[in-house]
Design an enzyme around this catalytic site. Structure first.
Site, PDB file in Angstrom:
ATOM      1  N   LYS A 169       0.830  -1.197   0.000  1.00  0.00           N
ATOM      2  CA  LYS A 169       0.000   0.000   0.000  1.00  0.00           C
ATOM      3  C   LYS A 169       0.872   1.258   0.000  1.00  0.00           C
ATOM      4  O   LYS A 169       0.677   2.163  -0.806  1.00  0.00           O
ATOM      5  CB  LYS A 169      -0.929  -0.003   1.224  1.00  0.00           C
ATOM      6  CG  LYS A 169      -1.871  -1.194   1.260  1.00  0.00           C
ATOM      7  CD  LYS A 169      -2.832  -1.113   2.414  1.00  0.00           C
ATOM      8  CE  LYS A 169      -2.174  -1.325   3.761  1.00  0.00           C
ATOM      9  NZ  LYS A 169      -1.585  -2.663   3.916  1.00  0.00           N
ATOM     10  N   THR A 170       1.815   1.279   0.932  1.00  0.00           N
ATOM     11  CA  THR A 170       2.704   2.425   0.999  1.00  0.00           C
ATOM     12  C   THR A 170       3.493   2.554  -0.304  1.00  0.00           C
ATOM     13  O   THR A 170       3.672   3.651  -0.835  1.00  0.00           O
ATOM     14  CB  THR A 170       3.662   2.264   2.198  1.00  0.00           C
ATOM     15  OG1 THR A 170       2.888   1.968   3.355  1.00  0.00           O
ATOM     16  CG2 THR A 170       4.451   3.509   2.440  1.00  0.00           C
TER      17      THR A 170
ATOM     18  N   GLU B 226     -14.619 -24.437  -5.141  1.00  0.00           N
ATOM     19  CA  GLU B 226     -14.816 -23.271  -6.015  1.00  0.00           C
ATOM     20  C   GLU B 226     -15.157 -23.700  -7.440  1.00  0.00           C
ATOM     21  O   GLU B 226     -16.022 -23.106  -8.088  1.00  0.00           O
ATOM     22  CB  GLU B 226     -13.566 -22.382  -6.021  1.00  0.00           C
ATOM     23  CG  GLU B 226     -13.218 -21.761  -4.668  1.00  0.00           C
ATOM     24  CD  GLU B 226     -14.367 -20.970  -4.055  1.00  0.00           C
ATOM     25  OE1 GLU B 226     -15.181 -20.404  -4.812  1.00  0.00           O
ATOM     26  OE2 GLU B 226     -14.477 -20.947  -2.813  1.00  0.00           O
TER      27      GLU B 226
ATOM     28  N   HIS C 150     -18.809 -24.522  -7.711  1.00  0.00           N
ATOM     29  CA  HIS C 150     -19.659 -23.359  -7.983  1.00  0.00           C
ATOM     30  C   HIS C 150     -19.606 -23.002  -9.468  1.00  0.00           C
ATOM     31  O   HIS C 150     -20.634 -22.790 -10.114  1.00  0.00           O
ATOM     32  CB  HIS C 150     -19.158 -22.134  -7.207  1.00  0.00           C
ATOM     33  CG  HIS C 150     -19.477 -22.146  -5.745  1.00  0.00           C
ATOM     34  ND1 HIS C 150     -20.749 -22.255  -5.264  1.00  0.00           N
ATOM     35  CD2 HIS C 150     -18.677 -22.025  -4.655  1.00  0.00           C
ATOM     36  CE1 HIS C 150     -20.713 -22.213  -3.935  1.00  0.00           C
ATOM     37  NE2 HIS C 150     -19.460 -22.081  -3.544  1.00  0.00           N
TER      38      HIS C 150
HETATM   39  P1  ADP Z   1       1.950  -2.038   3.321  1.00  0.00           P
HETATM   40  O1  ADP Z   1       2.046  -0.553   3.322  1.00  0.00           O
HETATM   41  O2  ADP Z   1       0.805  -2.563   2.495  1.00  0.00           O
HETATM   42  O3  ADP Z   1       1.980  -2.674   4.647  1.00  0.00           O
HETATM   43  P2  ADP Z   1       4.457  -1.765   2.045  1.00  0.00           P
HETATM   44  O4  ADP Z   1       4.070  -0.936   0.878  1.00  0.00           O
HETATM   45  O5  ADP Z   1       5.099  -1.056   3.159  1.00  0.00           O
HETATM   46  O6  ADP Z   1       3.226  -2.596   2.555  1.00  0.00           O
HETATM   47  O7  ADP Z   1       5.363  -2.938   1.521  1.00  0.00           O
HETATM   48  C1  ADP Z   1       6.537  -3.303   2.177  1.00  0.00           C
HETATM   49  C2  ADP Z   1       7.556  -3.774   1.195  1.00  0.00           C
HETATM   50  O8  ADP Z   1       7.150  -4.986   0.595  1.00  0.00           O
HETATM   51  C3  ADP Z   1       7.746  -2.807   0.048  1.00  0.00           C
HETATM   52  O9  ADP Z   1       8.685  -1.842   0.354  1.00  0.00           O
HETATM   53  C4  ADP Z   1       8.228  -3.723  -1.057  1.00  0.00           C
HETATM   54  O10 ADP Z   1       9.612  -3.929  -0.952  1.00  0.00           O
HETATM   55  C5  ADP Z   1       7.547  -5.032  -0.756  1.00  0.00           C
HETATM   56  N1  ADP Z   1       6.341  -5.199  -1.573  1.00  0.00           N
HETATM   57  C6  ADP Z   1       5.075  -5.328  -1.133  1.00  0.00           C
HETATM   58  N2  ADP Z   1       4.217  -5.501  -2.151  1.00  0.00           N
HETATM   59  C7  ADP Z   1       4.953  -5.478  -3.281  1.00  0.00           C
HETATM   60  C8  ADP Z   1       4.646  -5.597  -4.662  1.00  0.00           C
HETATM   61  N3  ADP Z   1       3.395  -5.778  -5.096  1.00  0.00           N
HETATM   62  N4  ADP Z   1       5.670  -5.535  -5.539  1.00  0.00           N
HETATM   63  C9  ADP Z   1       6.928  -5.346  -5.114  1.00  0.00           C
HETATM   64  N5  ADP Z   1       7.282  -5.221  -3.841  1.00  0.00           N
HETATM   65  C10 ADP Z   1       6.332  -5.294  -2.911  1.00  0.00           C
HETATM   66 ZN    ZN Z   2     -18.743 -21.727  -1.660  1.00  0.00          ZN
HETATM   67 MG    MG Z   3       2.390   0.630   4.982  1.00  0.00          MG
END
Ligand code: ADP
Ligand code: ZN
Ligand code: MG
Length: 620
Positions: free
Chosen positions: A226-227, A440, A443
């Site tokens: 997310k971040t 699944e 379904h």
């Molecule tokens: P959240 O905010 O959802 O808890 P973060 O964005 O902080 O997660 O993710 C932490 C780390 O995990 C990121 O810095 C990255 O290195 C890795 N990561 C998570 N999701 C992905 C993704 N889809 N592709 C590449 N790296 C990812």
């Molecule tokens: Zn079901």
């Molecule tokens: Mg985060």
């Protein structure tokens, strides 16, 4: 990039020594003592009366007398010891004569007369002691407290200015993160691409009079990126990025958080187009209905709501927020005009995990890696865990004195990283995975056989945040307003398809069908009571819906005898549906097996892929 050194100002704020307060406290007590009782010696002073005093003077025992502030202090020498007395000074005009005469040269001894006039400090000294010194002390104390507050507020602000938060929130510009750094999460990217386009080119939208959503809420389990994706949006749009964590708003003083929100939006408005990112928004956005309110948090939240309503949506300030607890958020935050877009981040499936591994393997030197092995071993793990696995593998390679990472490094680190995580996250065991897959596909097959079309865009067996283990997206082709009896009944059949597959294939039933059961029952019941679709009750209305907008619970409008009859009728519908589902599945075991093994292998199967399997078998 000034950003990084400025975002952690508390690190170089003055260190606060906890003993300082103690030190100042002691100093104050000493000074007050000195100011108020300056002339009381710390030795023992006995009270006595005036007559005794005169007697002692006359008997020549008194050696020293001091008169001040309406008190007479005198000391005598009795039996080799010096004793100090005090007595009240009476208005005795002869006292001084008496003392002086005792002091006369022909007297047997002398009395030392000290300060017969009441003691007066020089006015300058008085002024200094009474005004300047305490003032100075309080000034120092104040400054000390101010510094420690600033350190705690984590900002180089001015303690005295409550009007603004004083906390400068620095915009990051020139962010290098892009969508390419976020592997998988295609649906999230798609939603956010529109926002990127808007930030690039606001006039295209404003010309037509459209204003884009002001806010998007990134929702998903921890570590799903997310971040990361929020930064990527800023990187793609090439706009300034104001990042702040929800907890940073919650301050020591009521009102400070709100001031910070005000400041943030003011700065953002000046820099528009730009992105404000509030990470972990649940820290301020929690629902406000708890009995024990938190004034500071509520004020901050209210301020945020006000600011979001207040700013001009066409200016190009977009607010992203992230949370892994969307259900705990205040409803007011989610209403249109605020965070009305919801971007769902899910745990990656097999392909997604491969892609994430590839992104992170780019950062380390490695030999050819068998991604498939690693991705398969990490079902249910998040992007953050995968990133961690790659890093652990690199550390292991260094430990073993190698220059590159190998597949076996990765396999080893999977165990070290996931050994704990496996239990925490819902990682399916192989038997469970098989069961969920057949459920699944059950379904999907039943749906497909009845409508002769794709059961939905996608079937996955990645555990969901909602607690569902698998998921068959059942999106009707096109919006439907009118459904006929057959279609409704077919839906009930489809809902029973999952459980039927378990029974036909494994000869067992599991808890996995609870949600299906609930929905199937609701639907069958509605057919009987509200839609007039049973022979028995014809068009008689048996139920009314109470709150169509709030969950839509309904209440019966018939006698209790009819009610038990309705139950029987509903049961018949469900039983019939269940039988139909079982016979469909038993009649197409070849499709079941092939589709299920595909799903077990890939963890995701699209509706089209599923239909390919179906058609292939139907031709045979
Ligand atoms: P959240 O905010 O959802 O808890 P973060 O964005 O902080 O997660 O993710 C932490 C780390 O995990 C990121 O810095 C990255 O290195 C890795 N990561 C998570 N999701 C992905 C993704 N889809 N592709 C590449 N790296 C990812
Ligand atoms: Zn079901
Ligand atoms: Mg985060």
């Amino acid at each position: 990039m000034e950003q990084d050194k400025n975002r952690q100002p508390s690190a170089n704020a003055p260190k606060v020594n906890p003993y300082m307060g103690f030190f100042w406290g002691i100093l104050i007590v000493l000074l007050l003592n000195g100011l108020i009782f300056p002339n009381i010696a710390k030795q023992q002073i006995k009270d006595t009366d005036y007559v005794t005093f005169i007697e002692k003077v006359d008997s020549g025992k008194v050696k020293e007398v001091a008169i001040e502030n309406g008190h007479i202090y005198f000391s005598t020498e009795e039996g080799g010891k010096t004793i100090t007395y005090q007595t009240g000074a009476t208005n005795d005009p002869r006292l001084v004569d008496r003392l002086l005469s005792a002091d006369s040269p022909n007297a047997s001894h002398k009395i030392a007369l000290n300060q017969i006039v009441p003691q007066e400090n020089s006015p300058i000294l008085n002024f200094f002691l009474l005004w300047v010194l305490p003032g100075l002390i309080f000034f120092l104390l104040w400054r000390q407290a101010g510094k420690s507050l600033q350190a705690r507020m984590g900002a180089g602000g001015n303690f005295l200015s409550f009007g603004n938060s004083g906390a400068k929130i620095y915009a990051e510009s020139d962010i290098k993160t892009s969508f390419a750094d976020v592997a998988g999460q295609d649906e999230a990217k798609e939603t956010l691409t529109e926002i990127v386009d808007f930030l690039h080119n606001p006039t295209k939208y404003t010309e037509i009079g459209a204003s884009l959503p002001k806010g998007a809420l990134l929702v998903g389990p921890p570590g799903t990126g997310k971040t990361l994706i929020a930064r990527a949006v800023a990187g793609e749009a090439k706009v300034p990025f104001f990042a702040i964590s929800g907890s940073e708003f919650v301050q020591m003083f009521v009102g400070m958080g709100a001031a910070k929100v005000r400041d943030l939006f003011k700065q953002a408005n000046e820099k528009a187009p730009c992105i404000i990112f509030i990470d972990e928004i649940a820290a301020i956005g929690k629902r406000r209905d708890t009995a024990m309110g938190n004034d500071e948090r509520e004020q901050t939240l209210n301020q945020l709501l006000t600011e979001m309503d207040g700013f001009d949506g066409r200016k190009g300030v977009v607010i992203l927020a992230a949370t892994n607890r969307p259900e705990s958020l205040d409803k007011a935050l989610l209403r249109p005009g605020r965070f009305d877009r919801r971007v769902q981040m899910e745990l990656p499936d097999l392909e997604g995990r491969k892609a994430i591994l590839a992104v992170h393997l780019k950062k380390v030197k490695h030999e050819t890696i068998d991604m498939d092995i690693v991705a398969r071993a990490t079902a249910g793990s998040s992007g953050a865990e995968l990133a961690n696995i790659v890093n652990e593998a690199a550390l292991r390679a260094v430990r073993l004195g190698r220059k590159t990472v190998t597949t076996s490094d990765l396999e080893e680190s999977v165990e070290t990283v996931l050994a704990g995580a496996q239990k925490k996250n819902a990682v399916l065991s192989d038997t469970e995975k098989k069961l969920v897959a057949y459920h699944e596909i059950g379904h999907a097959l039943v749906a497909a056989m009845q409508t002769h079309s794709a059961p939905g865009p996608k079937i996955t067996i990645i555990p969901r945040t909602s607690g569902a283990l698998g998921y068959t997206m059942q999106v009707e082709s096109g919006e439907r307003f009118l459904l006929d009896k057959e279609e409704l009944f077919n839906r009930v059949v489809t809902l029973t398809g999952g459980r039927s597959a378990e029974e036909v294939v494994f000869g067992t039933v599991t808890t996995g069908a609870s949600n299906d059961i609930e929905q199937a029952t609701k639907l069958a019941r509605a057919m009987v009571t509200r839609y007039g679709m049973s022979e028995r009750y014809d068009m008689m209305g048996l139920e009314t819906v109470n709150n169509a907008y709030l969950g839509g619970d309904s209440s019966l409008t018939c006698s209790s005898e009819t009610a038990s009859d309705i139950d029987r009728e509903v049961l018949n519908v469900i039983k019939e549906a269940h039988e139909k589902a079982k016979s469909i599945i038993a009649g197409h075991m070849d499709i079941m097996r092939q589709a299920a093994s595909y799903l077990i292998e890939k963890e995701t199967i699209t509706g089209d892929e599923f239909m390919k399997i179906v058609r292939k078998h139907e031709k045979d």
